[in-house]
Design a protein around this motif. Structure first.
Motif, PDB file in Angstrom:
ATOM      1  N   PHE A  84       0.813  -1.209   0.000  1.00 54.44           N
ATOM      2  CA  PHE A  84       0.000   0.000   0.000  1.00 54.44           C
ATOM      3  C   PHE A  84       0.855   1.272   0.000  1.00 54.44           C
ATOM      4  N   SER A  86      -6.019  -0.335  -2.438  1.00 54.78           N
ATOM      5  CA  SER A  86      -7.084   0.669  -2.366  1.00 54.78           C
ATOM      6  C   SER A  86      -8.387   0.116  -2.906  1.00 54.78           C
ATOM      7  N   ASN A 130      -0.180  -1.167  -5.040  1.00 56.21           N
ATOM      8  CA  ASN A 130      -0.715  -0.153  -4.120  1.00 56.21           C
ATOM      9  C   ASN A 130      -2.151   0.184  -4.465  1.00 56.21           C
ATOM     10  N   THR A 131      -2.463   0.258  -5.753  1.00 58.90           N
ATOM     11  CA  THR A 131      -3.834   0.581  -6.128  1.00 58.90           C
ATOM     12  C   THR A 131      -4.756  -0.626  -5.930  1.00 58.90           C
TER      13      THR A 131
END
Length: 1014
Positions: free
Chosen positions: A823, A889, A885-886
RNA sequence: GCCGAGGUGAUGAAACUGGUAAACAUGCUUGUCUUAGAAACAAGAUUUUGAGAGUUCGAAUCUCUCCUUCGGCACCA
């Protein structure tokens, strides 16, 4: 039921180990996929949070590929030979094998806790004899091969011997030693005399990539150039293939660029200069030309700018150049020798540190310009490198800044050769322009001139067009203990290969891990460090050159051990291999790790082929990553494997940096006094001051502000420095750090515990000073706290700023740590570690868990299906792009939305488990089992994205005026552009924003935007 | 000097082929719950993409110039 990460993670880690979930099969109908991490050096410090970053990413990718139906090879091992273990052994007397084994154990524990899907049955350790047996075997292949420029590949040395036998009439007359020497110039692993990077502090030779800025990469010790007989690898033979191969692989541009730089191809021309006959002192230019024909000594130079040939005003030789002593005249001998001596004693670092310092000496000799016949003085200068080109340059001060500097310094003439050059100010290095002062080149453009002059040089037989590489052969021998012994023995001073049957040559026991008294490497301490060759039953006796037909490439030069000859022991090579030997082929061993007959079986190598996805740090750009490509090409040439490049795709994960606590240090009493008076602090105690003095960070800010206004202090402010020893252990923080720039008060007692010698230093804060542990109170009512500022630094044990993953796993769980590391940001980006945000991910997993508490079999709603399928699409795309990382999310958004809808439907939640499994495998396995599945989620099929669930039939158009969004309006997506325009224009709000004006233009982009231009 | 990658809120960052800048999270503020804290839950605020110019209806995104950070190479002729 609460989410209990400890219980869940322990259970599933055990399950994976017990059932060998991640074993890769060497034969499978499924397509193969090879995911490789750069294996770690098991250091005594253990893993810190930066290490797993890449492993987590590759693990996610591996698990994803398994769910996609691939047969995934995802191994792990240890690069377990190396300097730190040996340095530790020297200090403590503990055998490096012992400490290495302890460290490996610790690494393994830490890795296991993170839930990686490694196939541990394939683990390799480079220091294991069963592994380095094959490293030695590959060395023997390299020793027994030469690079044939005609076929452009490596071939068995026998083919060269045959060639010599038929082409060289003198070959048969050569002695054994002479033959060995000749062949040595061709072998890919060879013993040769060369200038090497000698590091006295480490007591060993280092390869070029192990030296940075004139000091050793490990330890930072000075390095000097030394002429030594040394095992080397003829990587230069592969320079062109290493360069062109870069175009065929999907590696990051920065790595490719670094390798291109390192290889350093330059195209130019070699030119030979005749030397003026010593007796002929003067004469016409024409006479000179004739006269020199009688002297066969020539100086060869390499230049990329042959067009500037007519601008030559002198030649410069490197101090190490072999002709220097030969051509130096009697009158100049003394000065030149003094200069050579000076140059020799200058360390590499000194030389690099003051490159601006121009030194040199005239030899008294003259070369003759091959076109004009003019005399050209020959100089020696250490700005010319012995190792590059020919170690000699034709100096064109009008066209080369270094030559210009040299010419200016010694008052040598400068001739402009390109129109418009201002040679008074600087050299003109431009490759554009018209040639002047250059005889038949005059008026030509540079590029044309280069072509023409090369043609002319070749025609006159003065030299030829040539390609030069900066790449040097790699030093391969290390005067150290903890490495693979080089399987070579010496008989009558001739190096011979150890018989393959006798591998591995196991590292011997020694009493100390230090060089011997006469400077021999540690292996010379071993008792009976000798080798007894086998009698060779099929040898045809002295002089036989028949290649061995057994297929095994044993040393074809080891004739002489005829049948029945008495066994005799010969000394073995005492240097060992460098760290990069074992890592140059480990990716092949993983394919077939237990094979005792071959380094890798043909079948295994043909099945797994190359690494599909290789992940590791960019610091290996010019070391490991170049060597592994070199060995791969070599092994291919010799037919052992079929691939030209080891890894199709390479990604460099960013470094996780640490934050060090840091305070400024002053080094001068005067500056300290001045600075303190600036902030009205009594400087009485300064009398007792002997540096260093640390200034509290809050004080520095104030000092700085005021100091900037005082020119005298300002100039001296540079004496206030950040130096290496101005950081403090992070345990000394009195409170947690939120931001790098914050000031944090330190507990100096903790500092003294970690670094007792700091007790001797001076600490000054706003309200007090601490001198050698004695407190002086300024009694000014100001803060007595000593503050530090954060600085982004390498995370390392020696800096005392390490964040340990174990504690985080203990507190939050491996799944949380895995997702949090992902993340943090894009994989390839470096970033400082900050534990603060981890609660967000921890909270997310708890929320995720809660969704599954009371699941139902009800049919999912359209809204729920839409969330699921949007998530499937985004997660799949993101994993493919390595945008983890996305992905995290996306999971958060998905869970937030499903929570809002109070969704508990199996139809939605079960596929979601498969999606999250690569990221958070433990929780996924647990939830997967709770749905009644008996098999591991690892092999559950990846959910399929169905567009039909996500199509929107209306879109909320942002309506903007001159590009500024004013309001939104929801419309059917099926509407045509014209209809959208009509609808929007009819709106009351539109008219309001138009303020009665007529729109110039209305832009409608379906499903995107409406823009009204007024 | 050369090469490569960057520069977006207080922070980590997101933004697909130019189309709602700041999603997601941290931090912060307030509230609920609690003996208290932590946790949990709820509500809220901030900024205009390093600077300048250009192309465009519209630029974080494309072009140019400059500044700057990080990394690599560097007396390589």
């Amino acid at each position: 039921m609460e989410y209990n990460h400890k219980e869940i993670e322990e259970r599933w880690q055990k399950f994976w180990a017990d059932t060998k979930t991640f074993t890769a099969k060497n034969n499978s109908d499924s397509p193969k996929y090879y995911v490789l991490d750069m294996f770690p050096y098991p250091s005594g410090a253990g893993l810190h949070v930066g290490h797993p970053l890449g492993y987590i990413a590759s693990d996610i990718y591996s698990r994803y590929k398994r769910a996609q139906g691939f047969n995934v090879l995802h191994p792990m091992g240890y690069d377990s030979f190396g300097l730190p273990a040996e340095q530790y052994a020297i200090q403590t007397g503990q055998h490096p094998a012992v400490t290495t084994e302890q460290n490996i154990k610790r690494y393994r524990e830490q890795l296991d806790k993170l839930g990686f899907s490694f196939d541990w049955d394939r683990q390799v350790k480079t220091s294991d004899p069963s592994y380095y047996k094959w490293t030695q075997w590959i060395f023997l292949q390299l020793f027994n091969s030469w690079y044939n420029p005609e076929t452009d590949k490596a071939e068995p040395i026998d083919s060269l011997i045959k060639k010599f036998e038929s082409e060289r009439s003198d070959w048969k007359t050569l002695s054994e030693k002479e033959k060995s020497d000749v062949l040595m110039d061709y072998r890919i692993a060879y013993l040769g005399e060369a200038f090497v990077n000698w590091c006295p502090a480490l007591g060993t030779v280092l390869a070029n990539d192990e030296v940075k800025d004139g000091v050793s990469e490990r330890g930072g010790y000075p390095v000097e150039r030394k002429l030594m007989k040394q095992w080397s690898m003829r990587i230069t033979a592969y320079a062109e293939r290493l360069l062109t191969g870069l175009d065929s692989i999907d590696w990051s541009e920065s790595i490719k660029e670094a390798q291109r730089n390192w290889i350093g191809k330059s195209e130019g021309c070699s030119i030979r200069f005749k030397i003026r006959h010593p007796e002929l002192v003067s004469g016409s230019d024409n006479e000179m030309l004739k006269q020199v024909q009688h002297d066969d000594t020539t100086i060869e130079v390499f230049t990329t700018r042959p067009d500037t040939l007519f601008g030559i005003t002198f030649l410069t030789l490197a101090p190490e150049h072999e002709l220097v002593s030969k051509i130096t005249t009697e009158e100049n001998k003394q000065q030149v020798e003094a200069y050579l001596n000076y140059a020799k004693n200058r360390s590499e670092r000194d030389r690099q540190a003051d490159v601006k310092k121009i030194t040199g000496q005239f030899t008294g000799a003259y070369a003759i310009h091959p076109f004009t016949g003019k005399q050209i003085p020959i100089w020696v200068g250490d700005y010319v490198l012995a190792g590059y080109g020919t170690g000699a340059v034709m100096a064109v001060p009008g066209g080369d800044q270094r030559d210009w500097n040299f010419a200016k310094h010694f008052g040598l003439p400068i001739i402009p050769v390109i129109e418009g050059s201002d040679i008074e100010k600087e050299a003109n290095e431009s490759k554009e322009g018209k040639m002047i002062n250059s005889d038949f080149l005059n008026g030509l453009q540079v590029k044309e001139a280069i072509k023409k002059i090369i043609a002319e040089i070749e025609k006159r037989g003065l030299g030829k067009g040539k390609i030069n590489y900066r790449l040097r052969d790699a030093a391969f021998g290390r005067q150290r203990y903890w490495g693979e012994p080089i399987p070579i023995y010496y008989k009558d001073g001739i190096p011979f290969a150890v018989d393959e049957k006798d591998l591995p040559i196991v590292l011997p026991e020694v009493d100390k891990f230090l060089p011997t008294e006469d400077g021999e490497p540690p292996l010379a301490r071993a008792k009976d460090w000798t080798y007894t060759p086998h009698p060779q039953p099929f040898s045809k006796g002295e002089g036989s050159r028949e290649p061995q037909t057994s297929g095994a490439v044993s040393d074809s030069l080891s004739f002489g051990e005829g049948r029945g000859e008495a066994k005799e022991a010969y000394p073995l090579e005492t240097t060992t291999m460098p760290g990069w030997a074992g890592s140059s082929w480990y990716y092949l061993r993983y394919m077939d790790p237990h094979n005792e007959k071959e380094f890798v079986s043909k079948a295994a190598a043909d099945y797994w082929k190359d690494v599909d996805f290789y992940l590791g740090g960019s610091e290996h750009a010019t070391g490991h990553l170049l060597y592994v490509r070199f060995w791969t090409k070599f092994l291919k040439d010799r037919g052992f494997i079929s691939i030209e490049e080891p890894a199709k795709k390479l990604v460099n994960q960013g470094m996780i940096q640490g934050v060090s606590e840091f305070a400024w240090v002053t080094v001068s009493k005067e500056v300290l006094g001045k600075l303190l008076s600036v902030v009205n602090i009594s400087s009485d105690f300064i009398e007792q001051y002997e540096g260093p003095a640390y200034l509290s960070a809050d004080l520095v800010g104030e000092v700085y502000k005021i100091a900037m206004k005082d020119p005298e202090v300002n100039t001296k402010y540079s004496f206030l420095k950040q130096v290496n020893n101005s950081t403090f252990p992070i345990q000394a923080r009195k409170q947690d750090r939120n931001d790098v720039n914050d000031l944090v008060a330190l507990d100096l007692n903790v500092v003294f515990n970690v670094w007792p010698d700091r007790k001797e230093a001076v600490f000054i804060s706003q309200g007090c000073a601490l001198i050698k542990n004695r407190l002086i109170d300024f009694e000014n009512g100001k803060s007595k706290d000593f503050f530090s500022r954060g600085t982004i630094d390498k995370m390392s044990k020696s800096k005392h700023n390490v964040v340990n993953p174990d504690e985080l796993v203990e507190k939050f769980g491996a799944d949380t740590l895995r997702m949090y590391e992902m993340f943090l940001g894009p994989l390839e980006q470096s970033k400082p570690w900050n534990t603060n945000g981890i609660t967000g991910v921890s909270g997310f997993l708890k929320k995720f868990w809660k969704l599954y508490l009371n699941t139902s079999e009800e049919k999912a709603s359209a809204a729920e299906l839409k969330i699921l399928h949007n998530t499937i699409k985004k997660i799949t795309d993101d994993i493919e792009k390595l945008s983890f990382n996305t992905s995290v999310s996306t999971f958060m958004i998905c869970v937030n939305e499903l929570t809002d809808l109070k969704c508990n439907k199996r139809e939605i939640l079960e596929p979601l488990v498969i999606l999250i499994a690569p990221f958070a495998p433990h929780i996924a396995e647990e939830l997967w089992k709770n749905f009644g599945n008996n098999e591991s989620v690892t092999f559950a099929k990846w959910p399929e994205y169905k567009e039909e669930y996500t199509v929107e039939n209306s879109f909320s158009y942002p309506v903007s005026f001159n590009g500024k969004t004013r309001f939104f309006h929801e419309l059917d997506v099926a509407l045509s552009k014209e209809d959208v325009e009509k609808e929007v224009m009819a709106l009351e709000q539109t008219q309001k924003y138009l303020e009665g004006k007529q729109p110039k233009k209305v832009i409608v982009v379906p499903k995107k935007i409406v823009n009204i231009v007024v």
